[in-house]
Design an enzyme around this catalytic site. Structure first.
Site, PDB file in Angstrom:
ATOM      1  N   ARG A 160     -11.737  -8.734   0.736  1.00 19.70           N
ATOM      2  CA  ARG A 160     -10.125  -8.659   1.100  1.00 19.70           C
ATOM      3  C   ARG A 160      -9.639 -10.041   0.115  1.00 19.70           C
ATOM      4  O   ARG A 160      -8.447 -10.163   0.032  1.00 19.70           O
ATOM      5  CB  ARG A 160      -9.879  -8.755   2.511  1.00 19.70           C
ATOM      6  N   ASP A 188      10.311  -3.712 -11.186  1.00 19.32           N
ATOM      7  CA  ASP A 188       9.309  -2.780 -10.924  1.00 19.32           C
ATOM      8  C   ASP A 188       9.384  -1.887 -12.332  1.00 19.32           C
ATOM      9  O   ASP A 188      10.313  -1.349 -12.713  1.00 19.32           O
ATOM     10  CB  ASP A 188       9.817  -1.963  -9.828  1.00 19.32           C
ATOM     11  N   LYS A 231       0.838   5.777 -10.624  1.00 13.99           N
ATOM     12  CA  LYS A 231       1.817   6.427 -11.431  1.00 13.99           C
ATOM     13  C   LYS A 231       0.850   6.442 -12.710  1.00 13.99           C
ATOM     14  O   LYS A 231      -0.296   6.887 -12.761  1.00 13.99           O
ATOM     15  CB  LYS A 231       3.216   6.018 -11.410  1.00 13.99           C
ATOM     16  N   TYR A 248      13.916   2.534  -6.314  1.00  8.31           N
ATOM     17  CA  TYR A 248      12.987   3.339  -5.604  1.00  8.31           C
ATOM     18  C   TYR A 248      13.203   3.562  -3.949  1.00  8.31           C
ATOM     19  O   TYR A 248      13.410   2.419  -3.358  1.00  8.31           O
ATOM     20  CB  TYR A 248      11.599   2.694  -5.922  1.00  8.31           C
TER      21      TYR A 248
HETATM   22  C1  LIG Z   1       5.810   5.486  -6.403  1.00  4.46           C
HETATM   23  C2  LIG Z   1       6.889   4.266  -6.698  1.00  4.46           C
HETATM   24  C3  LIG Z   1       6.548   3.235  -6.004  1.00  4.46           C
HETATM   25  C4  LIG Z   1       5.867   2.914  -4.763  1.00  4.46           C
HETATM   26  O1  LIG Z   1       4.577   2.960  -5.056  1.00  4.46           O
HETATM   27  P1  LIG Z   1       3.244   3.381  -4.168  1.00  4.46           P
HETATM   28  O2  LIG Z   1       2.041   3.298  -4.910  1.00  4.46           O
HETATM   29  O3  LIG Z   1       3.745   4.991  -3.757  1.00  4.46           O
HETATM   30  O4  LIG Z   1       3.399   2.775  -2.822  1.00  4.46           O
HETATM   31  C5  LIG Z   1       7.525   2.041  -6.313  1.00  4.46           C
HETATM   32  N1  LIG Z   1       8.308   2.013  -7.408  1.00  4.46           N
HETATM   33  C6  LIG Z   1       8.370   3.128  -7.992  1.00  4.46           C
HETATM   34  C7  LIG Z   1       9.450   3.221  -9.175  1.00  4.46           C
HETATM   35  C8  LIG Z   1       7.697   4.230  -7.833  1.00  4.46           C
HETATM   36  O5  LIG Z   1       7.914   5.642  -8.447  1.00  4.46           O
END
Ligand SMILES: *Cc1c(COP(=O)(O)O)cnc(C)c1O
Length: 388
Positions: free
Chosen positions: A59, A183, A208, A112
């Site tokens: 952790r 992000d 992603k 998001y």
């Molecule tokens: C999918 C996504 C997230 C969240 O990510 P997870 O791995 O599903 O928790 C945050 N920002 C964007 C733009 C996303 O497409």
């Protein structure tokens, strides 16, 4: 700053592993362990005192996770990075590291959805306010910033793909003493490197493009040693959203092909969005690659976009007729996917905020995967013909 970044040329993806510790394997090992033992009592004392940095418990620190963090830090041009169990864990841990009750966040609109809901639920309960602004309107951003603690960006945004001048917005935040966060999941560090544009902290949903194979849920945050150190010392250990060694290993595997995958997504999505834009059944295509010029700071475009059908097109029939594009959320892997706007608008999640994302009921979001442009286009064209 539209410099093309070539991670293959400058070896950003190469992080050495100690092959002598891994049976000379060319692929780094998965250090799949919860704890690490000490050679002797003094070793344990020195480790607890922090006199030496070594893994104690997964952790806190794990070599496979660390290797992924180093790769991502190299790609983003960051001093440090920290992995998380999900993109949302990366987002919540970052935000909670820097805000306290009474603080205000300025965020670009159409975030998001789960980030929007985090702000509207847990953060609201903590008495943290959020002001939403149109990120394309620099005057509105400048007006909202004074007194804020954090400026939260996403460019392009999640559904309608609004792009911003990230460098200009980061400069505004800095001028007002506001910490800036972005992000960067959509562009990946291959097509946008926000730290080089003056942003303080970069977040990714590694689920992603970084992972790229639809087989891992993970997140990561990159920035200066000081800022990442703050996340690492409080939110990371106490909220406990650690990245698992196996997931980190999948990410390392995936990131080796990130540059070539991104270029393939870009080429296919560019060809397909151009054809969609010319199609008589289609009203608008929301894809940053269709503009005469890419947004400043963006050097390429990925495979995710949305488009709006003209009135009268049967969205359900379109989706049901698709064969290669599967109905499914998320994106970034090999597979092409479709999400109908009307389904998202009917979602029961609280706060039910679909309207806040700018989603038209006549729209669908597509992820253009790696199956091949012509096959994908034929699939889309046949489905449109079945829906008009
Ligand atoms: C999918 C996504 C997230 C969240 O990510 P997870 O791995 O599903 O928790 C945050 N920002 C964007 C733009 C996303 O497409």
């Amino acid at each position: 700053m539209n410099t093309v970044f070539d991670p293959l040329a400058d070896a950003s993806l190469i992080v050495a592993h100690d092959i002598s510790n891994a049976y000379d394997a060319v692929v780094p090992p998965i250090v799949q362990t919860s704890l690490f033992t000490f050679t002797d009592y003094d070793d344990m004392v020195a480790s607890y005192k922090g006199e030496k940095v070594r893994p104690i418990y997964t952790r806190g620190l794990n070599p496979t996770v660390r290797m992924f963090e180093d790769m991502l830090a190299n790609l983003e041009g960051a001093e440090d990075a920290i992995g998380f169990a999900s993109g949302m864990s990366a987002i919540s841990s970052t935000v909670l590291s820097f805000v306290e009750p009474g603080d205000r966040i300025v965020a670009v609109r159409h975030l998001y959805p789960d980030a929007f809901r985090l702000f509207g639920t847990l953060l609201a309960r903590m008495k943290v306010d959020v002001t939403y602004v149109d990120g394309r309107d620099e005057d509105a951003v400048a007006k909202a910033l004074p007194g804020a603690k954090l400026f939260y960006m996403e460019s392009p945004t999640s559904w309608v793909m609004e792009t911003h001048d990230v460098e200009a917005l980061a400069a505004l935040a800095r001028a007002h003493g506001v910490l800036s966060v972005i992000d960067n999941s959509w562009a990946s560090p291959i097509f946008q490197r926000p730290l080089s544009l003056g942003v303080d902290i970069v977040i990714h949903s590694a689920s992603k493009y970084l992972g790229g194979h639809s087989d891992v849920v993970a997140g990561v945050v990159a920035g200066s040693k000081t800022l990442i150190g703050r996340i690492r010392s409080e939110a990371y250990p106490y909220l406990g959203g650690k990245l698992s060694p196996f997931d980190a290993w999948l990410l390392i595997r995936g990131m080796r092909t990130l540059p070539i995958r991104m270029k393939a997504h870009e080429a296919s999505a560019t060809a397909i969005t151009r054809r969609l834009q010319a199609h008589e059944a289609v009203e608008t295509v929301c894809y940053p690659g269709l503009a005469n010029q890419l947004a400043p700071g963006l050097s390429g475009t990925s495979g995710l976009f949305s488009f709006i059908f003209h009135e009268g097109v049967n969205v359900r029939a379109f989706c049901e007729h698709l064969k290669l594009f599967k109905l499914g959320v998320s994106w970034g892997g090999h597979e092409s996917l479709v999400v109908p706007g009307e389904v998202v608008l009917a979602q029961k999640a609280q706060p039910n905020s679909a309207v806040a994302f700018g989603i038209s009921p006549r729209s669908v979001r597509l992820h253009v995967g790696l199956e091949g442009t012509e096959a994908l286009w034929n699939d889309l064209e046949a489905a449109i013909n079945a829906a008009v």
